[in-house]
Design a protein around this motif. Sequence first.
Motif, PDB file in Angstrom:
ATOM      1  N   VAL A   1      11.478  -5.759   4.316  1.00  0.00           N
ATOM      2  CA  VAL A   1      10.249  -6.239   4.960  1.00  0.00           C
ATOM      3  C   VAL A   1       9.132  -5.202   4.820  1.00  0.00           C
ATOM      4  CG1 VAL A   1       9.216  -6.779   7.215  1.00  0.00           C
ATOM      5  CG2 VAL A   1      11.371  -7.842   6.547  1.00  0.00           C
ATOM      6  N   LEU A   2       9.444  -3.938   5.053  1.00  0.00           N
ATOM      7  CA  LEU A   2       8.442  -2.883   4.902  1.00  0.00           C
ATOM      8  C   LEU A   2       7.928  -2.798   3.463  1.00  0.00           C
ATOM      9  CD1 LEU A   2      10.020  -0.049   7.090  1.00  0.00           C
ATOM     10  CD2 LEU A   2       7.927  -1.323   7.576  1.00  0.00           C
ATOM     11  N   GLU A   3       8.834  -2.919   2.501  1.00  0.00           N
ATOM     12  CA  GLU A   3       8.434  -2.849   1.094  1.00  0.00           C
ATOM     13  C   GLU A   3       7.594  -4.062   0.696  1.00  0.00           C
ATOM     14  OE1 GLU A   3       8.540  -0.435  -1.179  1.00  0.00           O
ATOM     15  OE2 GLU A   3       9.438   0.842   0.337  1.00  0.00           O
ATOM     16  N   ILE A   4       7.961  -5.244   1.162  1.00  0.00           N
ATOM     17  CA  ILE A   4       7.179  -6.443   0.839  1.00  0.00           C
ATOM     18  C   ILE A   4       5.794  -6.344   1.474  1.00  0.00           C
ATOM     19  CG2 ILE A   4       6.993  -8.927   1.239  1.00  0.00           C
ATOM     20  CD1 ILE A   4      10.040  -9.078   0.778  1.00  0.00           C
ATOM     21  N   SER A   5       5.736  -5.884   2.716  1.00  0.00           N
ATOM     22  CA  SER A   5       4.455  -5.702   3.389  1.00  0.00           C
ATOM     23  C   SER A   5       3.589  -4.700   2.633  1.00  0.00           C
ATOM     24  CB  SER A   5       4.694  -5.222   4.814  1.00  0.00           C
ATOM     25  OG  SER A   5       3.513  -4.835   5.430  1.00  0.00           O
ATOM     26  N   SER A   6       4.199  -3.621   2.197  1.00  0.00           N
ATOM     27  CA  SER A   6       3.480  -2.602   1.443  1.00  0.00           C
ATOM     28  C   SER A   6       3.023  -3.157   0.098  1.00  0.00           C
ATOM     29  CB  SER A   6       4.378  -1.384   1.261  1.00  0.00           C
ATOM     30  OG  SER A   6       3.675  -0.345   0.684  1.00  0.00           O
ATOM     31  N   ARG A   7       3.861  -3.954  -0.512  1.00  0.00           N
ATOM     32  CA  ARG A   7       3.515  -4.568  -1.804  1.00  0.00           C
ATOM     33  C   ARG A   7       2.313  -5.501  -1.649  1.00  0.00           C
ATOM     34  NH1 ARG A   7       4.902  -5.481  -6.899  1.00  0.00           N
ATOM     35  NH2 ARG A   7       5.085  -7.586  -7.715  1.00  0.00           N
ATOM     36  N   ILE A   8       2.274  -6.242  -0.558  1.00  0.00           N
ATOM     37  CA  ILE A   8       1.133  -7.128  -0.297  1.00  0.00           C
ATOM     38  C   ILE A   8      -0.134  -6.292  -0.118  1.00  0.00           C
ATOM     39  CG2 ILE A   8       0.145  -8.722   1.401  1.00  0.00           C
ATOM     40  CD1 ILE A   8       3.057  -9.796   1.785  1.00  0.00           C
ATOM     41  N   SER A   9      -0.020  -5.179   0.621  1.00  0.00           N
ATOM     42  CA  SER A   9      -1.174  -4.293   0.802  1.00  0.00           C
ATOM     43  C   SER A   9      -1.655  -3.739  -0.533  1.00  0.00           C
ATOM     44  CB  SER A   9      -0.827  -3.130   1.728  1.00  0.00           C
ATOM     45  OG  SER A   9      -0.523  -3.582   3.004  1.00  0.00           O
ATOM     46  N   LEU A  10      -0.717  -3.371  -1.390  1.00  0.00           N
ATOM     47  CA  LEU A  10      -1.082  -2.844  -2.707  1.00  0.00           C
ATOM     48  C   LEU A  10      -1.740  -3.928  -3.552  1.00  0.00           C
ATOM     49  CD1 LEU A  10      -0.983  -0.441  -4.659  1.00  0.00           C
ATOM     50  CD2 LEU A  10       1.261  -1.242  -5.390  1.00  0.00           C
ATOM     51  N   LYS A  11      -1.213  -5.128  -3.461  1.00  0.00           N
ATOM     52  CA  LYS A  11      -1.767  -6.244  -4.233  1.00  0.00           C
ATOM     53  C   LYS A  11      -3.198  -6.567  -3.792  1.00  0.00           C
ATOM     54  CE  LYS A  11      -0.648 -10.915  -5.694  1.00  0.00           C
ATOM     55  NZ  LYS A  11       0.298 -12.029  -5.572  1.00  0.00           N
ATOM     56  N   ASN A  12      -3.482  -6.348  -2.505  1.00  0.00           N
ATOM     57  CA  ASN A  12      -4.805  -6.641  -1.971  1.00  0.00           C
ATOM     58  C   ASN A  12      -5.843  -5.564  -2.278  1.00  0.00           C
ATOM     59  OD1 ASN A  12      -3.991  -9.101  -0.926  1.00  0.00           O
ATOM     60  ND2 ASN A  12      -3.460  -8.242   1.058  1.00  0.00           N
ATOM     61  N   LEU A  13      -5.398  -4.428  -2.825  1.00  0.00           N
ATOM     62  CA  LEU A  13      -6.369  -3.408  -3.234  1.00  0.00           C
ATOM     63  C   LEU A  13      -7.200  -3.973  -4.383  1.00  0.00           C
ATOM     64  CD1 LEU A  13      -4.308  -0.097  -3.274  1.00  0.00           C
ATOM     65  CD2 LEU A  13      -5.933  -0.856  -1.556  1.00  0.00           C
ATOM     66  N   GLN A  14      -8.490  -3.852  -4.256  1.00  0.00           N
ATOM     67  CA  GLN A  14      -9.384  -4.427  -5.252  1.00  0.00           C
ATOM     68  C   GLN A  14      -9.971  -3.322  -6.118  1.00  0.00           C
ATOM     69  OE1 GLN A  14     -12.109  -6.734  -2.929  1.00  0.00           O
ATOM     70  NE2 GLN A  14     -10.528  -8.165  -2.285  1.00  0.00           N
ATOM     71  N   LEU A  15      -9.659  -3.407  -7.395  1.00  0.00           N
ATOM     72  CA  LEU A  15     -10.080  -2.369  -8.333  1.00  0.00           C
ATOM     73  C   LEU A  15     -11.581  -2.402  -8.608  1.00  0.00           C
ATOM     74  CD1 LEU A  15      -7.166  -2.689 -10.905  1.00  0.00           C
ATOM     75  CD2 LEU A  15      -7.469  -0.926  -9.179  1.00  0.00           C
ATOM     76  N   HIS A  16     -12.211  -3.522  -8.380  1.00  0.00           N
ATOM     77  CA  HIS A  16     -13.628  -3.656  -8.724  1.00  0.00           C
ATOM     78  C   HIS A  16     -14.574  -3.233  -7.594  1.00  0.00           C
ATOM     79  CE1 HIS A  16     -12.461  -7.415  -6.775  1.00  0.00           C
ATOM     80  NE2 HIS A  16     -13.712  -7.504  -6.353  1.00  0.00           N
ATOM     81  N   LEU A  17     -14.027  -2.694  -6.523  1.00  0.00           N
ATOM     82  CA  LEU A  17     -14.866  -2.196  -5.434  1.00  0.00           C
ATOM     83  C   LEU A  17     -15.622  -0.948  -5.879  1.00  0.00           C
ATOM     84  CD1 LEU A  17     -12.386  -2.404  -2.391  1.00  0.00           C
ATOM     85  CD2 LEU A  17     -14.368  -3.866  -2.812  1.00  0.00           C
ATOM     86  N   PRO A  18     -16.720  -0.638  -5.194  1.00  0.00           N
ATOM     87  CA  PRO A  18     -17.369   0.651  -5.469  1.00  0.00           C
ATOM     88  C   PRO A  18     -16.372   1.793  -5.264  1.00  0.00           C
ATOM     89  CG  PRO A  18     -18.755  -0.718  -4.057  1.00  0.00           C
ATOM     90  CD  PRO A  18     -17.438  -1.428  -4.197  1.00  0.00           C
ATOM     91  N   THR A  19     -16.586   2.868  -5.959  1.00  0.00           N
ATOM     92  CA  THR A  19     -15.636   3.981  -5.974  1.00  0.00           C
ATOM     93  C   THR A  19     -15.278   4.463  -4.569  1.00  0.00           C
ATOM     94  OG1 THR A  19     -16.498   4.664  -8.101  1.00  0.00           O
ATOM     95  CG2 THR A  19     -15.195   6.274  -6.903  1.00  0.00           C
ATOM     96  N   SER A  20     -16.267   4.640  -3.714  1.00  0.00           N
ATOM     97  CA  SER A  20     -15.987   5.159  -2.366  1.00  0.00           C
ATOM     98  C   SER A  20     -15.141   4.169  -1.565  1.00  0.00           C
ATOM     99  CB  SER A  20     -17.279   5.472  -1.625  1.00  0.00           C
ATOM    100  OG  SER A  20     -18.053   4.295  -1.455  1.00  0.00           O
ATOM    101  N   ASP A  21     -15.410   2.863  -1.696  1.00  0.00           N
ATOM    102  CA  ASP A  21     -14.618   1.864  -0.979  1.00  0.00           C
ATOM    103  C   ASP A  21     -13.187   1.808  -1.522  1.00  0.00           C
ATOM    104  OD1 ASP A  21     -16.816   1.237   0.563  1.00  0.00           O
ATOM    105  OD2 ASP A  21     -17.391  -0.491  -0.676  1.00  0.00           O
ATOM    106  N   PHE A  22     -13.070   1.887  -2.849  1.00  0.00           N
ATOM    107  CA  PHE A  22     -11.748   1.874  -3.461  1.00  0.00           C
ATOM    108  C   PHE A  22     -10.958   3.107  -3.028  1.00  0.00           C
ATOM    109  CE2 PHE A  22      -8.867   2.983  -6.997  1.00  0.00           C
ATOM    110  CZ  PHE A  22      -8.042   1.876  -6.928  1.00  0.00           C
ATOM    111  N   LEU A  23     -11.619   4.264  -3.005  1.00  0.00           N
ATOM    112  CA  LEU A  23     -10.962   5.497  -2.574  1.00  0.00           C
ATOM    113  C   LEU A  23     -10.498   5.386  -1.127  1.00  0.00           C
ATOM    114  CD1 LEU A  23     -10.121   8.411  -3.089  1.00  0.00           C
ATOM    115  CD2 LEU A  23     -12.431   9.105  -2.497  1.00  0.00           C
ATOM    116  N   ASN A  24     -11.313   4.821  -0.268  1.00  0.00           N
ATOM    117  CA  ASN A  24     -10.917   4.624   1.135  1.00  0.00           C
ATOM    118  C   ASN A  24      -9.724   3.679   1.253  1.00  0.00           C
ATOM    119  OD1 ASN A  24     -12.834   6.353   2.194  1.00  0.00           O
ATOM    120  ND2 ASN A  24     -14.373   4.735   2.400  1.00  0.00           N
ATOM    121  N   SER A  25      -9.697   2.625   0.442  1.00  0.00           N
ATOM    122  CA  SER A  25      -8.554   1.701   0.502  1.00  0.00           C
ATOM    123  C   SER A  25      -7.283   2.366  -0.013  1.00  0.00           C
ATOM    124  CB  SER A  25      -8.857   0.404  -0.262  1.00  0.00           C
ATOM    125  OG  SER A  25      -9.036   0.648  -1.631  1.00  0.00           O
TER     126      SER A  25
END
Length: 157
Positions: A53-77
């Motif tokens: 469950v922890l790994e699936i939750s973490s995987r969902i969080s990783l999947k939701n990271l958006q690469l096209h965000l501005p650099t500072s927003d991406f770095l914060n995520s």
Amino acid sequence: MKKLKRDQYWTVAILSATLVILTYFFYEIGRFGDWQLITALAMMIGSLVLRVVLEISSRISLKNLQLHLPTSDFLNSIKRYHKSRKKIQSIWTPVIYIIYGIGIILMLVAVRPFLSTGFYTYCVITGIGFWIGFIWVIRLSYRKERELLKGLEELSG
């Protein structure tokens, strides 16, 4: 990012396969086992379910990271994701190790009267060996993950 996603996929797949085997064993043996064996298998299964469950939750969080965000927003995520992974690694993983280890010990105690000395020794060695291997593999994957996340932070910063 692709490597993190792939590594998490394999972690979930391997843990899920182990979980299926233990659940099948629980179903087959649990009907006839005593309370120690049932408790042991339940602890082992429960710790693996928590981990998956922890790994699936973490995987969902990783999947939701958006690469096209501005650099500072991406770095914060990335930093938030890294912080959540560190929490899993430092708080939940040791708890999972302990619960699984207690489950192995209880299972060995429960099956001792029904096994020959040689086969019991084999079960002790393989059971504890699997537990140590389980810890080693997870720690190794965490180390690789931390290096990748630090690299992403350095690239983004």
